[in-house]
Design an enzyme around this catalytic site. Sequence first.
Site, PDB file in Angstrom:
ATOM      1  N   LYS A  80      27.866 -40.573   8.871  1.00 39.44           N
ATOM      2  CA  LYS A  80      26.520 -40.070   9.354  1.00 39.44           C
ATOM      3  C   LYS A  80      25.964 -38.833   8.586  1.00 39.44           C
ATOM      4  O   LYS A  80      27.096 -38.220   8.006  1.00 39.44           O
ATOM      5  CB  LYS A  80      26.657 -39.901  10.810  1.00 39.44           C
ATOM      6  CG  LYS A  80      25.403 -40.433  11.517  1.00 39.44           C
ATOM      7  CD  LYS A  80      25.297 -41.496  11.963  1.00 39.44           C
ATOM      8  CE  LYS A  80      23.812 -41.661  12.710  1.00 39.44           C
ATOM      9  NZ  LYS A  80      23.736 -43.022  13.373  1.00 39.44           N
ATOM     10  N   GLY A 180      14.239 -50.674  29.947  1.00 42.64           N
ATOM     11  CA  GLY A 180      13.757 -49.971  28.442  1.00 42.64           C
ATOM     12  C   GLY A 180      13.023 -51.325  27.773  1.00 42.64           C
ATOM     13  O   GLY A 180      13.818 -52.181  27.338  1.00 42.64           O
ATOM     14  N   GLY A 182      11.670 -51.724  25.009  1.00 38.41           N
ATOM     15  CA  GLY A 182      11.126 -51.189  23.581  1.00 38.41           C
ATOM     16  C   GLY A 182      11.585 -52.323  22.489  1.00 38.41           C
ATOM     17  O   GLY A 182      11.292 -53.624  22.857  1.00 38.41           O
ATOM     18  N   VAL A 184      14.509 -53.229  20.996  1.00 40.55           N
ATOM     19  CA  VAL A 184      15.504 -54.474  21.563  1.00 40.55           C
ATOM     20  C   VAL A 184      15.298 -54.993  22.688  1.00 40.55           C
ATOM     21  O   VAL A 184      15.337 -56.366  22.826  1.00 40.55           O
ATOM     22  CB  VAL A 184      16.883 -53.512  21.686  1.00 40.55           C
ATOM     23  CG1 VAL A 184      18.121 -54.487  21.886  1.00 40.55           C
ATOM     24  CG2 VAL A 184      17.007 -52.776  20.134  1.00 40.55           C
TER      25      VAL A 184
END
Length: 378
Positions: A80, A180, A182, A184
């Site tokens: 990352k 949620g 959103g 996904v």
Amino acid sequence: MNLFETLHQTEHEEVVFCHNKEAGLKAIIAIHNTVLGPALGGLRMWPYATEQEALDDVLRLSRGMTYKAAVSGLNLGGGKSIIIGDPKKDKSEELFRAFGRFIDSLGGRYITAEDVGIDVNDMEYVFQETENVVGVHQVHGGSGDPSPFTALGTLQGIKASLEKKYGNQDVGKYAYAVQGAGHVGMELIKLLRGEGAKVFVTDINEESVQKAVDELGCEAVSLDDIYDVEANVYSPCALGGTVNADTIPRFHFDIVCGSANNQLATPEDGNELERRGILYAPDYAVNAGGLMNVSIELEGYNRERAMRMTRNIYYGIKKIFDIAERDNIPTWQAADRMAEERIAKIGKIKMPYMAQRKNLFSGRVKNGHGHAIENKIV
Ligand code: NAD
């Protein structure tokens, strides 16, 4: 901080501190583990309050990528990167190109992608300096929005969980509480409603909730009431840490399976779910569809292949449940164990990394990004 003591504990291979005065670049690239392949993980840009906070974040996130790739059967390691800065104010061409040169200097040991604070236009600059980028724009042969794949993978996790809990995969027979709506969450709701399932939905964004109600036939619940809903499956698709000591006692759910990262506030919450007989499908194994999708760019992107790979999440989650039963451990721990076992087994038969790398990249080299296929290095 005693840096090397920390790296010893987290088992990181390499941490690179990137600095370019002219570009104002302050970045960290953390490569956690490359036993299975090059370390792949997104670039995050965030106005970290302290350098320590930035380092903690990149170490934690890169380690998580190792586990996610390993448990998903991908030939990728974990890495990352972060840029310290405000994504609203501090972006520039020179910043991302300077960062891209650092990525390139790693010779393919780390492959970057988009994460929080980074968009496809930033990646275009990085891509000008290095080919070790995935998640570039579709016009360059990139894979585009990963969310539908993450949602499809989440559905596979739900099916494996239903099978384990009820002995069938009849998605439409059960009720779901989706937190949620959103990128996904909304895709997942479409898939669930497509199977005729009852879906309760909540979101801080009222427009999203209204859309889910009007266009997809969901039932809206308030933000806090989602934990009390009489549903079979709780599907967190917004924030981390929502499975915790306050919420678990309220659950009437039999299953927790969603796309959000870090759903368990602490490992003890995973143990508590186990004690209460609530089946937890480990988050990083459930939400790997997005990672699978971008990983295909390395070989030249193919949507059908990405869908096929994502559907295999069903088998991955089943295997985690089997390991949990075999070793009599909670499922969150079984996922870690599955990842660690795979890394250990492959580590024993593996060629030295640099020799292997050429093969890994030979399929993609730039054809995935719209360059002439004849340029392929074989
Ligand atoms: P998103 O930002 O598009 O959607 C998140 C939704 O949650 C938003 O609609 C937001 O309004 C809502 N939300 C925020 N706080 C809330 C709260 N307190 N209660 C209810 N709703 C709230 O993000 P996304 O891309 O859909 O990702 C959802 C989750 O899945 C995140 O945790 C993300 O890290 C994880 N994830 C996403 C992907 C992907 O492919 N997008 C891949 C892996 C994991």
